[in-house]
Motif scaffolding. Structure first.
Motif, mmCIF file in Angstrom:
data_model
loop_
_atom_site.group_PDB
_atom_site.id
_atom_site.type_symbol
_atom_site.label_atom_id
_atom_site.label_comp_id
_atom_site.label_asym_id
_atom_site.label_seq_id
_atom_site.Cartn_x
_atom_site.Cartn_y
_atom_site.Cartn_z
ATOM 1 N N UNK A 71 -7.911 10.431 -1.348
ATOM 2 C CA UNK A 71 -6.537 10.938 -1.339
ATOM 3 C C UNK A 71 -6.112 11.599 -2.647
ATOM 4 N N UNK A 72 -7.066 11.906 -3.527
ATOM 5 C CA UNK A 72 -6.783 12.661 -4.750
ATOM 6 C C UNK A 72 -7.739 13.849 -4.852
ATOM 7 N N UNK A 116 14.527 15.992 -7.237
ATOM 8 C CA UNK A 116 14.390 14.678 -7.875
ATOM 9 C C UNK A 116 13.010 14.080 -7.642
ATOM 10 N N UNK A 117 12.558 13.296 -8.584
ATOM 11 C CA UNK A 117 11.276 12.619 -8.445
ATOM 12 C C UNK A 117 11.371 11.527 -7.385
ATOM 13 N N UNK A 118 10.222 10.969 -7.018
ATOM 14 C CA UNK A 118 10.186 9.873 -6.059
ATOM 15 C C UNK A 118 9.350 8.729 -6.633
ATOM 16 N N UNK A 119 8.700 7.976 -5.788
ATOM 17 C CA UNK A 119 8.014 6.747 -6.176
ATOM 18 C C UNK A 119 6.509 6.901 -5.972
ATOM 19 N N UNK A 120 5.742 6.417 -6.917
ATOM 20 C CA UNK A 120 4.282 6.516 -6.846
ATOM 21 C C UNK A 120 3.729 5.695 -5.685
ATOM 22 N N UNK A 121 2.536 6.078 -5.229
ATOM 23 C CA UNK A 121 1.877 5.347 -4.145
ATOM 24 C C UNK A 121 0.962 4.267 -4.704
ATOM 25 N N UNK A 122 0.763 3.246 -3.890
ATOM 26 C CA UNK A 122 -0.249 2.228 -4.132
ATOM 27 C C UNK A 122 -1.365 2.431 -3.110
ATOM 28 N N UNK A 123 -2.616 2.221 -3.524
ATOM 29 C CA UNK A 123 -3.746 2.300 -2.605
ATOM 30 C C UNK A 123 -4.029 0.935 -2.010
ATOM 31 N N UNK A 124 -4.170 0.915 -0.698
ATOM 32 C CA UNK A 124 -4.514 -0.316 0.005
ATOM 33 C C UNK A 124 -5.714 -0.037 0.899
ATOM 34 N N UNK A 125 -6.683 -0.925 0.869
ATOM 35 C CA UNK A 125 -7.846 -0.844 1.740
ATOM 36 C C UNK A 125 -7.852 -2.060 2.653
ATOM 37 N N UNK A 126 -7.968 -1.817 3.946
ATOM 38 C CA UNK A 126 -7.893 -2.876 4.950
ATOM 39 C C UNK A 126 -9.118 -2.793 5.848
ATOM 40 N N UNK A 127 -9.720 -3.930 6.149
ATOM 41 C CA UNK A 127 -10.848 -3.952 7.072
ATOM 42 C C UNK A 127 -10.359 -3.679 8.487
ATOM 43 N N UNK A 128 -10.906 -2.630 9.094
ATOM 44 C CA UNK A 128 -10.552 -2.262 10.459
ATOM 45 C C UNK A 128 -11.749 -2.368 11.375
ATOM 46 N N UNK A 129 -11.561 -2.127 12.667
ATOM 47 C CA UNK A 129 -12.673 -2.270 13.624
ATOM 48 C C UNK A 129 -13.792 -1.254 13.419
ATOM 49 N N UNK A 132 0.717 3.332 0.186
ATOM 50 C CA UNK A 132 1.909 2.498 0.361
ATOM 51 C C UNK A 132 2.915 2.802 -0.734
ATOM 52 N N UNK A 133 4.171 2.939 -0.337
ATOM 53 C CA UNK A 133 5.271 3.117 -1.290
ATOM 54 C C UNK A 133 6.359 2.089 -0.986
ATOM 55 N N UNK A 134 6.866 1.461 -2.046
ATOM 56 C CA UNK A 134 7.917 0.460 -1.921
ATOM 57 C C UNK A 134 9.210 1.032 -2.481
ATOM 58 N N UNK A 178 1.321 5.092 4.951
ATOM 59 C CA UNK A 178 0.615 6.206 5.579
ATOM 60 C C UNK A 178 -0.871 5.852 5.669
ATOM 61 N N UNK A 179 -1.416 5.951 6.858
ATOM 62 C CA UNK A 179 -2.758 5.461 7.166
ATOM 63 C C UNK A 179 -3.695 6.638 7.417
ATOM 64 N N UNK A 180 -4.801 6.667 6.718
ATOM 65 C CA UNK A 180 -5.830 7.668 6.980
ATOM 66 C C UNK A 180 -6.842 7.091 7.972
ATOM 67 N N UNK A 181 -6.405 7.078 9.200
ATOM 68 C CA UNK A 181 -7.139 6.502 10.324
ATOM 69 C C UNK A 181 -8.440 7.272 10.594
ATOM 70 N N UNK A 182 -9.315 6.674 11.423
ATOM 71 C CA UNK A 182 -10.507 7.408 11.862
ATOM 72 C C UNK A 182 -10.078 8.712 12.540
ATOM 73 N N UNK A 183 -10.758 9.783 12.162
ATOM 74 C CA UNK A 183 -10.338 11.120 12.549
ATOM 75 C C UNK A 183 -9.835 11.897 11.356
ATOM 76 N N UNK A 184 -9.424 11.175 10.297
ATOM 77 C CA UNK A 184 -8.937 11.832 9.089
ATOM 78 C C UNK A 184 -10.097 12.454 8.319
ATOM 79 N N UNK A 185 -9.786 13.511 7.576
ATOM 80 C CA UNK A 185 -10.767 14.144 6.700
ATOM 81 C C UNK A 185 -10.786 13.443 5.344
#
Length: 638
Positions: A311-312, A376-389, A397-399, A441-448
């Protein structure tokens, strides 16, 4: 209860600085003037073309760097973004559709200004399938229509009408024209897999005026309907896996027959050099993880490498003679577009989730800074990795800035599906954050961006596979304390809108609200009405047409599960949309209405999205207010 609203009006978007200052921050982000990366004419690099929303509608602008002069080129109610410059910089070409339906013709206007004229007389309106302009005035135009499939046409200087040099029912388009105008690269999917193109190079200088190229379908057999074939590159042949190719551009030197090509032979996108005259392939083997693309430096000595990973984006310079790879320094975040200039500098459009976009140069300057107030600026993202099928799923993720979780949470699903969310500035997620929502925001299977296997994984069980990955991230969001399980919003546009409606029906007990913009809602009817190129993509994804695999279309269609939907749903639809046509959305809405499901519909008079700033604000305001009414959260405040 059933509610519906209809409107086709777009508010006048001219806003004074005082009005801008008094507007909420989320609206300011949409209204702040912004620009695209300027394209420059190959033989007149001081002449540039860019897109801006300065008037409140995204339009094309000409910029003479030598004088500093800028002028607006197009001025249409629904905006214009598809344009290019002739190599000598004397003319601006732009694509004129009707009210966002993407069906139109190429127009031409002098760089200094003047009347528009049809650029290619003799060609009827179509969907665009690529354009290449030669230095001698040669024009190569790609077209797509439901009746003719894909065609490519060649127009010689002084000729009265273009000559058709390619035709096939499957999707195809213009890749590039060599610098001396002798060779044309065509991307095609004659093999029937719309996700993986092959490349054919034909001789442009063999076509005489008035000669028809005919149908080049199937095996070329050494020619393309009478037009000599110079070379073929097809990685879908001779193996068990189909691999895609993409045209990245001919070498910028007259007589140089090398073509820069993107390939997937090692499970990701990488560049290589292919000499179409000799057949020699030069594998660059760049030691970079993730997907890699490239373009030529103007003198042909090197390649500007764009490296996308998790994602960078990074930029590098590859020296062709030595093989040296040198980092081009850019800030952490996402480079949405980049180009190497004749003086060796690199200009790039950069942003991060927290910082609005800016066009920068490696010489340290801001290349093009639009006048007016800043976003105006916004909020930085956090990277999360989750085990999927299907493997580890990457989520951004942004809070919200204030408060502690669990938060009401918006799962903002990207379109495509061959696309990905990145650490880049986006006004819509920032607006949800301003209103106290977390955004996932999820980069699901199918994402580049995560390898070919990840991108190609969603075949046949289309939609259902992506939702499995979203479900895995949703479970993490709830169990981690980020998300309030009673206030989960599923939202998206285009393919993301499709997944929203499918998710509301297949996972009815977990989503509190659904927000679907320009979605696929009834897959069979969508297939019947959509543009021909998307029919080919659907046949690839699902393994056939609705007549051939009806069970797969049914399993992947939101209409199949509409009677299970429990959450209130807000749908936004473009009445001229050729990608997710209105009739299939109306079918879905009628089913919701028949059972008294809570829903609202907003139809706007444009196509697959709007280029009018106030229209975009209006649509998001409707979403914010809809979610607020059904979740008890703050509304749009205006």
């Amino acid at each position: 209860m059933t509610e519906s609203t209809q409107s086709t009006d777009a508010t006048d978007s001219s806003t004074s600085n005082k009005d801008f200052a008094e507007a909420p921050a989320w609206e300011q982000r949409f209204r702040a003037p912004r620009v695209s990366l300027p394209e420059w004419a190959e033989d007149a690099p001081d002449r540039s073309l860019f897109v801006s929303n300065a008037t409140g509608t995204f339009e094309l602008y000409a910029w003479d760097r030598a004088t500093g002069g800028q002028r607006q080129v197009t001025d249409r109610p629904n905006g214009t973004t598809d344009g290019t410059l002739s190599p000598d910089g004397t003319a601006i070409w732009w694509f004129a559709d009707s009210d966002g339906d993407e069906f139109g013709v190429w127009m031409r206007q002098p760089f200094e200004g003047g009347a528009d004229e049809p650029a290619v007389p003799g060609l009827d309106a179509s969907y665009s399938a690529g354009l290449a302009l030669g230095r001698d005035g040669t024009v190569v135009v790609g077209r797509s229509t439901d009746e003719d499939g894909s065609t490519v046409h060649l127009l010689r200087p002084g000729a009265e009408a273009p000559v058709e040099i390619y035709r096939h029912r499957e999707s195809a388009g213009v890749g590039d024209l060599s610098r001396d105008g002798s060779l044309i690269a065509i991307e095609h999917t004659e093999h029937g897999d719309a996700m993986h193109s092959a490349i054919r190079v034909v001789r442009a200088d063999s076509v005489s005026d008035g000669t028809s190229g005919g149908d080049s379908g199937g095996d070329s057999g050494g020619d393309s309907g009478g037009v000599p074939v110079v070379a073929e590159l097809d990685d879908t042949k001779g193996g068990t896996e189909e691999l895609g190719l993409s045209v990245l551009g001919f070498a910028p030197r007259a007589g140089d027959t090398r073509l820069l090509v993107g390939h997937q032979r090692r499970g990701r996108w990488e560049p290589m050099l292919w000499d179409v005259a000799t057949g020699t392939e030069t594998d660059l083997r760049l030691d970079l993880p993730g997907d890699v693309s490239a373009e030529w430096y103007p003198d042909g000595s090197g390649l500007l490498i764009e490296h996308g990973y998790e994602a960078r984006t990074e930029l590098w310079r590859y020296d062709i003679a030595t093989g040296a790879l040198v980092r081009v320094e850019t800030p952490a975040g996402t480079v949405s577009d980049a180009t190497a200039r004749p003086d060796g500098t690199v200009e790039y459009l950069w942003s991060s989730a927290a910082v609005p976009p800016v066009v920068r140069s490696t010489d340290g300057s801001v290349v093009l800074d639009p006048p007016g107030p800043k976003a105006p600026a916004s909020i930085a993202v956090e990277d999360v990795w989750v085990d999927g099928p299907g493997g580890r799923v990457h989520a951004l993720v942004q809070r919200p800035a204030a408060g502690e979780g669990p938060f009401p949470t918006v799962f903002e699903v990207h379109g495509g599906p061959t696309w990905h969310d990145s650490d880049a500035f986006a006004s819509a997620p920032a607006a949800w954050l301003d209103h106290g929502y977390a955004v996932v925001r999820v980069n699901y299977r199918g994402s580049t961006g995560y390898g070919r296997e990840w991108t190609d994984a969603l075949k046949h069980r289309v939609g259902l596979i992506e939702l499995e990955d979203i479900a895995a991230v949703r479970e993490w969001a709830v169990t981690s304390g980020l998300a309030d399980p009673a206030k989960l919003v599923l939202s998206g546009g285009s393919w993301g809108g499709y997944l929203t409606l499918l998710g509301l029906g297949t996972q009815p007990d977990v989503w509190a609200v659904g927000l679907a913009a320009v979605p696929v809602a009834d897959y069979v009817t969508a297939y019947e009405d959509e543009m021909e190129a998307l029919k080919a993509l659907d046949r690839t994804l699902l393994g056939g047409s609705p007549e051939e695999v009806p069970e797969r279309f049914a399993a992947s269609s939101p209409l199949t599960y509409v009677d299970r939907v429990k959450a209130p749903v807000h749908i936004v639809a473009g009445v001229n949309d050729p990608r997710c046509p209105i009739r299939q959305i109306d079918n879905y809405v009628d089913r919701l209405a028949a059972r008294g499901a809570v829903h609202e519909v907003y139809r706007y008079d444009a196509g697959h999205g709007s280029l009018v700033v106030e229209e975009r604000i209006k649509q998001l305001r409707l979403d914010l207010d809809f979610a607020a009414r059904h979740l008890g959260t703050p509304g749009s405040a205006k």
